[in-house]
Design a protein around this motif. Structure first.
Motif, short mmCIF file in Angstrom:
data_model
loop_
_atom_site.label_atom_id
_atom_site.label_comp_id
_atom_site.label_asym_id
_atom_site.label_seq_id
_atom_site.Cartn_x
_atom_site.Cartn_y
_atom_site.Cartn_z
N SER A 175 43.01 17.43 -11.17
CA SER A 175 44.20 16.71 -10.71
C SER A 175 45.36 17.69 -10.75
N ASP A 176 46.20 17.65 -9.74
CA ASP A 176 47.32 18.59 -9.71
C ASP A 176 48.44 18.03 -8.83
N VAL A 177 49.63 18.61 -8.98
CA VAL A 177 50.75 18.27 -8.10
C VAL A 177 50.69 19.18 -6.88
N VAL A 178 50.79 18.57 -5.70
CA VAL A 178 50.65 19.30 -4.44
C VAL A 178 51.79 18.89 -3.51
N VAL A 179 52.21 19.82 -2.66
CA VAL A 179 53.26 19.55 -1.68
C VAL A 179 52.62 19.40 -0.31
N ARG A 180 53.04 18.40 0.43
CA ARG A 180 52.54 18.19 1.79
C ARG A 180 53.64 18.52 2.78
N GLY A 181 53.45 19.59 3.55
CA GLY A 181 54.45 20.00 4.53
C GLY A 181 55.56 20.83 3.90
N GLU A 182 56.57 21.12 4.70
CA GLU A 182 57.67 21.98 4.26
C GLU A 182 58.80 21.15 3.65
N VAL A 183 59.39 21.70 2.59
CA VAL A 183 60.53 21.08 1.92
C VAL A 183 61.58 22.15 1.74
N PRO A 184 62.85 21.90 2.10
CA PRO A 184 63.89 22.90 1.88
C PRO A 184 63.92 23.38 0.43
N ALA A 185 64.08 24.68 0.24
CA ALA A 185 63.94 25.29 -1.08
C ALA A 185 64.84 24.65 -2.13
N GLU A 186 66.11 24.40 -1.79
CA GLU A 186 67.04 23.86 -2.78
C GLU A 186 66.69 22.42 -3.14
N LEU A 187 66.16 21.67 -2.17
CA LEU A 187 65.76 20.29 -2.45
C LEU A 187 64.44 20.25 -3.21
N ARG A 188 63.56 21.15 -2.86
CA ARG A 188 62.28 21.24 -3.58
C ARG A 188 62.52 21.49 -5.06
N LYS A 189 63.46 22.36 -5.35
CA LYS A 189 63.76 22.66 -6.74
C LYS A 189 64.23 21.42 -7.49
N SER A 190 65.08 20.62 -6.87
CA SER A 190 65.60 19.41 -7.51
C SER A 190 64.50 18.38 -7.74
N ILE A 191 63.64 18.20 -6.73
CA ILE A 191 62.56 17.21 -6.87
C ILE A 191 61.56 17.68 -7.91
N GLU A 192 61.30 18.99 -7.97
CA GLU A 192 60.38 19.50 -8.97
C GLU A 192 60.91 19.26 -10.37
N LEU A 193 62.23 19.33 -10.54
CA LEU A 193 62.82 19.05 -11.84
C LEU A 193 62.53 17.61 -12.24
N TRP A 194 62.54 16.72 -11.25
CA TRP A 194 62.23 15.32 -11.54
C TRP A 194 60.76 15.15 -11.90
N ILE A 195 59.88 15.72 -11.08
CA ILE A 195 58.45 15.56 -11.31
C ILE A 195 58.07 16.13 -12.67
N GLY A 196 58.73 17.18 -13.09
CA GLY A 196 58.42 17.77 -14.39
C GLY A 196 58.48 19.27 -14.31
N CYS A 197 57.79 19.92 -15.21
CA CYS A 197 57.82 21.38 -15.27
C CYS A 197 56.90 21.95 -14.21
N VAL A 198 57.28 21.79 -12.95
CA VAL A 198 56.46 22.26 -11.84
C VAL A 198 56.97 23.63 -11.43
N ALA A 199 56.33 24.66 -11.95
CA ALA A 199 56.80 26.02 -11.69
C ALA A 199 56.57 26.42 -10.24
N GLY A 200 55.60 25.83 -9.59
CA GLY A 200 55.35 26.19 -8.20
C GLY A 200 54.18 25.44 -7.61
N ALA A 201 54.35 24.15 -7.35
CA ALA A 201 53.29 23.37 -6.73
C ALA A 201 52.96 23.95 -5.36
#
Length: 267
Positions: A175-201
């Motif tokens: 089981s893992d966290v995965v990204v589907r499609g492209e997400v703007p870098a600055e927004l991806r960083k914010s959402i990753e902070l919410w999801i947890g310690c996601v260093a680079g899904a």
């Protein structure tokens, strides 16, 4: 952030979680309820030590999805408090074995205490990193992992090591966290902070490509929980972000997924 900085951050976060549980508190979660809640059936956890359940920081239930069989040898990458190792040990029975690998001393101490409390003997917890697995070539039947590979700064090395220690025909089922499609870098960083310690899904196709590069075949990626901006509205507001404005760009892009692959029977 460098690979070593990522590793130190992850080690500190999970060490603190283990210390809280060892002290009688809650371990916290991977991020918030949409990520880590309701992953295990009550019947599964009823017979487990409370410390194993409280320290569960995952995003899925790989033991339920991996279809483990009697007599198999299982390795859990980033085993934390040991919940998936203990569940796996029961599934493979007395003729099988479950290894847990973790780099955090406090988590290993908690896991071994949970093993002692549970009275499970076909389990061994190892100290080490998922990029350098301390087991021989072709020594395990199944590799599982729960929301850990996304934390590694060198996923190619993780997949190569997983391939190495699997027996021919062995299964990769995580089981893992995965990204589907492209997400703007600055927004991806914010959402990753919410999801947890996601260093680079990894992005979904990139995940598939890296497994294939390592030598795996029959790669399959199945979404198990999709994270929506609605779930993160309170967090985003607290971070000074406008959920309504960013929703069209990130909604449904982050997900928990069950990733399956197999090492060829003839390598």
């Amino acid at each position: 952030m460098s690979g070593e900085e990522i590793k130190d951050t992850v080690k500190a976060k999970y060490g603190q979680a283990a210390t809280r549980v060892l002290g009688g508190g809650q371990g916290g979660s991977c991020g918030c309820d949409p990520v880590s809640s309701n992953l295990y059936d009550a019947a599964e956890t009823a017979a487990l030590p409370e410390g194993a359940v409280l320290a569960s920081l995952g995003c899925g239930n790989p033991t339920a999805l991996a279809e483990l069989h009697e007599g198999e040898i299982v390795l859990d990458l980033g085993s934390g408090g040991g919940i998936d190792v203990l569940l796996s040990a029961r599934r493979v029975g007395a003729t099988g074995k479950a290894y847990g690998l973790d780099m955090t001393d406090a988590m290993l101490a908690l896991a071994r205490e949970n093993q002692r409390t549970a009275g499970v003997t076909n389990v061994e917890f190892l100290k080490g990193e998922i990029e350098r697995i301390p087991l021989p070539d072709a020594s395990v039947d199944v590799i599982i992992s729960n929301c850990v590979i996304n934390l590694s700064a060198d996923k190619d090395r993780v997949f190569a090591e997983a391939f190495r220690v699997l027996k021919p025909g062995g299964r990769f089922a995580v089981s893992d966290v995965v990204v589907r499609g492209e997400v703007p870098a600055e927004l991806r960083k914010s959402i990753e902070l919410w999801i947890g310690c996601v260093a680079g899904a990894l992005e979904e196709q990139e995940y598939r490509d890296k497994l294939a590069k390592a030598g795996f075949e029959t790669v399959d990626l199945e979404p198990t929980r999709i994270y929506r901006v609605e779930d993160a509205r309170e967090f985003l507001a607290g971070a000074g972000l406008d959920a309504d404005a960013i929703a069209p760009q990130v909604n449904d892009k982050f997900m928990s997924a069950f990733v399956r692959a197999r090492k060829p029977a003839v390598v």
